[in-house]
Structures are given as structure tokens and as C-alpha cells.
Design a protein around this motif. Structure first.
Motif, PDB file in Angstrom:
ATOM      1  N   LYS A  42       0.816  -1.221   0.000  1.00  0.00           N
ATOM      2  CA  LYS A  42       0.000   0.000   0.000  1.00  0.00           C
ATOM      3  C   LYS A  42       0.853   1.276   0.000  1.00  0.00           C
ATOM      4  O   LYS A  42       0.574   2.208  -0.767  1.00  0.00           O
ATOM      5  CB  LYS A  42      -0.966   0.004   1.195  1.00  0.00           C
ATOM      6  CG  LYS A  42      -0.340  -0.162   2.558  1.00  0.00           C
ATOM      7  CD  LYS A  42      -1.396  -0.365   3.644  1.00  0.00           C
ATOM      8  CE  LYS A  42      -0.773  -0.387   5.029  1.00  0.00           C
ATOM      9  NZ  LYS A  42       0.164  -1.519   5.223  1.00  0.00           N
ATOM     10  N   ASP A 161       0.035   9.108   4.185  1.00  0.00           N
ATOM     11  CA  ASP A 161       0.683   7.842   4.495  1.00  0.00           C
ATOM     12  C   ASP A 161       0.647   7.580   6.000  1.00  0.00           C
ATOM     13  O   ASP A 161       1.484   8.072   6.750  1.00  0.00           O
ATOM     14  CB  ASP A 161       2.132   7.854   3.992  1.00  0.00           C
ATOM     15  CG  ASP A 161       2.816   6.510   4.150  1.00  0.00           C
ATOM     16  OD1 ASP A 161       2.117   5.519   4.448  1.00  0.00           O
ATOM     17  OD2 ASP A 161       4.043   6.444   3.973  1.00  0.00           O
ATOM     18  N   VAL A 193      -3.438   5.886   3.180  1.00  0.00           N
ATOM     19  CA  VAL A 193      -2.866   4.569   3.482  1.00  0.00           C
ATOM     20  C   VAL A 193      -2.966   4.304   4.982  1.00  0.00           C
ATOM     21  O   VAL A 193      -2.610   5.158   5.790  1.00  0.00           O
ATOM     22  CB  VAL A 193      -1.401   4.492   3.034  1.00  0.00           C
ATOM     23  CG1 VAL A 193      -0.668   3.354   3.737  1.00  0.00           C
ATOM     24  CG2 VAL A 193      -1.305   4.304   1.534  1.00  0.00           C
TER      25      VAL A 193
END
Length: 360
Positions: A42, A161, A193
Motif C-alpha cells: 500500500k 501515508d 494509506v
């Protein structure tokens, strides 16, 4: 129409395939989450979108412009803003300087920079804190600094992220809603993510579940939770009972099947769109703990089984039970006022509409 297109993306690190020729579209204004365990690909996918990693194969299209096939476009030219897991704010710079750093590298007037900084500070709730150093801020405030820095250039795409993983549980829960609300108000196409399934359920328009570099399911949070495509997805999203068995028969004209298990010759379940309709096929009859009902005496209906409470845990607003039915353990989320104790017999109802079959 897709605002971001990922076409046949392939990325390898030495002998390890991190992203295995995935295809994905992100709609304009959508908040899409890449969800999966560590090492599933990912973050690598996100970094390829950002231009921080260069894939061996495939292409990424942002707002109709190819980022790879037409010549590799560097991160600074992709029109993206990015939030990192560790905030990545500079401790020696005050909040204002952290936020406007990227603008100062461009040919923008000082007055215009001040106006943009004022707007974005208000947007993320940091007004009045622009003269402080990051060390003088809380974790949540530092995360807002990182968000403000990502937004100040009015990016086409926002990439996040694991931005909340360093915050404590209560602050993390609060920031989920703040980020979602802010992104939706601004209408920015966003890719988020996380490995936290609760976070993905709260924040996402759609979830992309990844495993070993592959996409294994895409859907809304409700679709992913209620209609998992595989045991991996069902197990990763929430708690699930997996009862080994085999298909006995299929009810004509319906998605209902009977499954033979260790404790029942005919457990009624739904196929939920998964192709598990061949008699004799090995499957898992799967049901979430909150969908198992508890009774003292058996009511009328299907899927009723007597069992013994092996373990009982009090969790405040509900009880978590481990119930033994002829050698099979079923996890149950029961009302907190249930009087039965460990060793007592109870009746479980495995709701046929919530009990789904998944391939072995």
C-alpha cells in the motif's frame, strides 16, 4: 471519470514483488483508502503515485496526464500534497515557516504567501499558533501543521501515508473525522494509506484491500464488511467466526446454501455473491460475533445450537463469550446483562442472513 488511474503498476525490490501489476481508478473528489497489513504494497503504491518511487512497469495518470509513459514527472510537478507518518515538520522552524516553506521556493510575493498562510491556518484550526515551534505543540497540532503544509499549494491530489499512527487513541479518533471533513469540504481527490481497519471504515468513500502486492477487494466500507470476497478480507476487517465445512445443497432460485459442519448437518448460510455453490465444495461458514444471538431457551427457527460458555469477558457495554458447541468454539458479542456464567449452557442462533459462505 477517474481523476487518478493506475495502469498495470509493477514494483519490485530485488527479488521481492511489492506491487504486482495492479489496476485502480480514483474518482475526482473521492477519498480512497489503501488498507492492508505491513508489506502488502500500500505505501509503495502511494509513493509511486507521489513520484517518490519509480515502478519497473505500468503508468499513473493524474488529471489526464501520464506521469511515467510520457517521461517521468518528478514529485514537484505532479500537483500533489503529502502527509507522512512521522509529520516531517522541521523542529528548528516555527509553524509559519514550516507551512510556507514550499511557497518560498516559488516566484510568489510575500503578501500572497501571508494571505495563503492565514487561510490555511484557519482551515486547520491553527490560527494564533504560527509563531510557535513544533516542540511547543501537541501531537495533534503538529499533525495539523503537516496537513496545512500539504494543502497550502492547493494540490490536485492529497496523499496521506498512515498520518495518525503516532497519535494516541482518543486523538487519533478525533483527527479521523477532522481530516475527512476538511478533505470533503475542499473536494480534493485523496488517497489514504493505513493498516487500521477502523480508521479505514470511518474515513473512506471506498476501501482497497491489498495482500502481498495484489488488490483483493474494492468496495465501500459497508460492502467490504458485510460482503467480504475472501477469508483474508473477512479476517482483516473486524472479527469473524470461520467454521470449516462443505456445501450440502443449494436452495433453488436463491443465494442460500446448506453447509455440513462438525456440529451440524445442515447449517443455513448465504453465498453473498461468492461462487460456492457446488455440493461437496470445502468452505467456511462465516459469521461475525455481533450477529450471533443468545437465548436461554431455543426459539423457533433455523441455525439454533446448544453450547457451553467456555470463557466470558466483560467489556463494559457488552460481553465477549467463547462458546463451545460440540468441540467448535464460537465467539459471541452478547448483551452486558447476560446472567449466565462460564460453564453454563446457552442457545446460540446463527442468523442465516448474516452467516455467509467463503471458499476455503
Amino acid at each position: 471519470m477517474a481523476f487518478i488511474e493506475i495502469r498495470n503498476l509493477f514494483k519490485r525490490y530485488k527479488k521481492v514483488t511489492a506491487v504486482n501489476r495492479i489496476r485502480l481508478e480514483v474518482k475526482k473528489g473521492e477519498l480512497l483508502t489503501l488498507l492492508g497489513p505491513s508489506g502488502c504494497g500500500k505505501t509503495t503504491t502511494l509513493r509511486c503515485i507521489a513520484g517518490l518511487e519509480k515502478p519497473e512497469e505500468g503508468d499513473i495518470i493524474i488529471d489526464g496526464k501520464p506521469m511515467i509513459s510520457g517521461g517521468f514527472v518528478p514529485p514537484s510537478k505532479r500537483g500533489i500534497g503529502m502527509m507522512f507518518q512521522n509529520y516531517a515538520v522541521w523542529p528548528h522552524m516555527k509553524v509559519y515557516s514550516n507551512i510556507v516553506y514550499g511557497l518560498r521556493l516559488q516566484n510568489i510575493s510575500r503578501q500572497s504567501i501571508k494571505e495563503k498562510a492565514k487561510d490555511v491556518l484557519e482551515l486547520v484550526g491553527l490560527q494564533g499558533l504560527d509563531d510557535r515551534y513544533p516542540g511547543q505543540l501537541s501531537g495533534g497540532q503538529q499533525q495539523r501543521v503537516a496537513l496545512a503544509r500539504a494543502l497550502i499549494r492547493n494540490p490536485k491530489v492529497l496523499l496521506l501515508d498512515e498520518p495518525l499512527s503516532n497519535l494516541d487513541a482518543k486523538l487519533r479518533e478525533k483527527m479521523r473525522f477532522e481530516i475527512k471533513s476538511l478533505v470533503k469540504r475542499m473536494g480534493i481527490t485523496s488517497v489514504y494509506v493505513t493498516h487500521d481497519q477502523a480508521e479505514a471504515m470511518v474515513i473512506s468513500d471506498r476501501i482497497v484491500v491489498m495482500e502481498k502486492g495484489n488488490i483483493v477487494q474494492i468496495g465501500s466500507p459497508r460492502e467490504i464488511y458485510e460482503k467480504p470476497a475472501s477469508r483474508f478480507v473477512a479476517d482483516f476487517i473486524g472479527a469473524m467466526n470461520f467454521i470449516p465445512g462443505e456445501v450440502v445443497s443449494v436452495l433453488p432460485g436463491s443465494d442460500e446454501v446448506y453447509v455440513r459442519t462438525e456440529f451440524s448437518d445442515k447449517l443455513l448460510c448465504r453465498s453473498a455473491g461468492v461462487d460456492v455453490t457446488t455440493p461437496g465444495q470445502k468452505v467456511y461458514a462465516s459469521i461475525r460475533p455481533e450477529d450471533v444471538e443468545v437465548f436461554s431457551e431455543p426459539p423457533a427457527g433455523e441455525n439454533l445450537f446448544k453450547g457451553v460458555i467456555a470463557n466470558k469477558a466483560y467489556l463494559g457495554n457488552f460481553l465477549f463469550l467463547f462458546v463451545n458447541i460440540n468441540g467448535t468454539t464460537i465467539r459471541v458479542q452478547a448483551p452486558h446483562q447476560l446472567p449466565q456464567e462460564e460453564g453454563h449452557e446457552i442457545v446460540l442462533s446463527l442468523n442465516p442472513q448474516k452467516c455467509i459462505v467463503l471458499p476455503e
